[in-house]
Design a protein around this motif. Sequence first.
Motif, PDB file in Angstrom:
ATOM      1  N   VAL A   4       0.854  -1.180   0.000  1.00 47.24           N
ATOM      2  CA  VAL A   4       0.000   0.000   0.000  1.00 47.24           C
ATOM      3  C   VAL A   4       0.891   1.231   0.000  1.00 47.24           C
ATOM      4  O   VAL A   4       1.835   1.331   0.795  1.00 47.24           O
ATOM      5  CB  VAL A   4      -0.947   0.018   1.221  1.00 47.24           C
ATOM      6  CG1 VAL A   4      -1.714   1.341   1.282  1.00 47.24           C
ATOM      7  CG2 VAL A   4      -1.915  -1.154   1.155  1.00 47.24           C
ATOM      8  N   GLY A  67      -3.314   4.876   0.128  1.00 45.99           N
ATOM      9  CA  GLY A  67      -3.991   5.357   1.322  1.00 45.99           C
ATOM     10  C   GLY A  67      -3.606   6.793   1.599  1.00 45.99           C
ATOM     11  O   GLY A  67      -2.420   7.138   1.609  1.00 45.99           O
ATOM     12  N   ALA A 367      -2.260   1.768   6.187  1.00 47.71           N
ATOM     13  CA  ALA A 367      -2.186   0.690   5.201  1.00 47.71           C
ATOM     14  C   ALA A 367      -3.152  -0.436   5.546  1.00 47.71           C
ATOM     15  O   ALA A 367      -3.825  -0.999   4.669  1.00 47.71           O
ATOM     16  CB  ALA A 367      -0.751   0.158   5.106  1.00 47.71           C
ATOM     17  N   VAL A 370      -6.658   0.630   4.774  1.00 49.78           N
ATOM     18  CA  VAL A 370      -6.862   0.613   3.324  1.00 49.78           C
ATOM     19  C   VAL A 370      -7.156  -0.816   2.858  1.00 49.78           C
ATOM     20  O   VAL A 370      -8.095  -1.063   2.081  1.00 49.78           O
ATOM     21  CB  VAL A 370      -5.627   1.165   2.591  1.00 49.78           C
ATOM     22  CG1 VAL A 370      -5.712   0.895   1.092  1.00 49.78           C
ATOM     23  CG2 VAL A 370      -5.502   2.665   2.854  1.00 49.78           C
ATOM     24  N   ALA A 371      -6.366  -1.779   3.342  1.00 54.41           N
ATOM     25  CA  ALA A 371      -6.549  -3.174   2.950  1.00 54.41           C
ATOM     26  C   ALA A 371      -7.929  -3.687   3.363  1.00 54.41           C
ATOM     27  O   ALA A 371      -8.519  -4.530   2.663  1.00 54.41           O
ATOM     28  CB  ALA A 371      -5.454  -4.032   3.568  1.00 54.41           C
TER      29      ALA A 371
END
Length: 374
Positions: A4, A67, A367, A370-371
Amino acid sequence: MSTVFVVNSGSSSIKYQVVDLDTSRALISGLVERIGEPGSAVSDHHIGMSIVLAKLGDLGAGILAVGHRVVHGGSDFTGPTLIDDEVERDIESLSRLAPLHNPANLLGIRAARAALPDVPHVAVFDTAFHQSMPPAAYTYAIPTALAEEYKVRRYGFHGTSHKFVSERAAELLGRPLAEVRTIVLHLGNGASATAIAGGRSVDTSMGLTPLQGLVMGTRSGDIDPAVVFHLNRAAGMSVDELDTLLNRQSGLLGLTGMNDMRDVQAAAIDGNERAELALQVWRHRIRHYIGAYYAQLGGLDALVFTAGVGENNALLRRRAVAGLGHIGIEIDADRNELVSKEARVISPEGAPVTVMVIPTNEELEIARQVASVV
């Protein structure tokens, strides 16, 4: 590899990091500065982003998503959010609540979306973690209609840091997050305290803006609102001058002429009375919030220090909690003095409250969030 690209855009800078989610490590990080400033070769954020992508090299081809740190999400954004044109407009509309931050965050979002149009972009909001606060904690006692029209309430900030650190604290305790009551002290040039019960923010020191709460490098923190009226009438200060005073000329800087805690501490050790008083004011405010949040939580399992001062200054950690043994908060001198970049316990064995130092990692938290979306 699942990576990310994390972007933290300022008005004249782009701070970036590529995080490998499989190892939770940063593969590359950096900063492009002086964007748009006189004499700079980096004329705008689009040029700045092209420089960043050139530095990423082959890593850029494997990016899962981007992100973006966004400071203010108001009450509408309660978690990480896929960015489209409508979300961009919503972030822009919230700029009146964070005029120094959201416009700068948007510059990075627009530059990154233009440069990387084929990967998802996700906004992670500093305020989102605190949306779990109950109305009693976030409501200011002003006329309801006025508050609703102008979105005046406590929002809180440093949310990604408080979330990351509180979850890591539960891991160190070896207990389910749902069972743990934690106070996190994020102590840096910007500083905030948060009461967290079961992984959810229940109260936090920052308010409508990051000005409220603890004493900071240049921000006053808590102050009687009537001080503003008094200085307007007695000193003839305008709204803009008062804004500058409380956000940029107060805190440690206002008390000592120095905004870096290391300089203030060194001056205090050398006998500077103003510096020593500043440290006492700083400490007094922290203890005020520890006591208040201990009461709100109905007890305490963990007290956590994080961010620049919290992670690295053993003397100020000791001063912050000295004399709090009556509520179970104590520090072991040897453990506290240990210099380490690892998360660690600094309270005595068997202490009622576990005191910890946990390095924050906002980029990793962004990160991970975001995932969870993509």
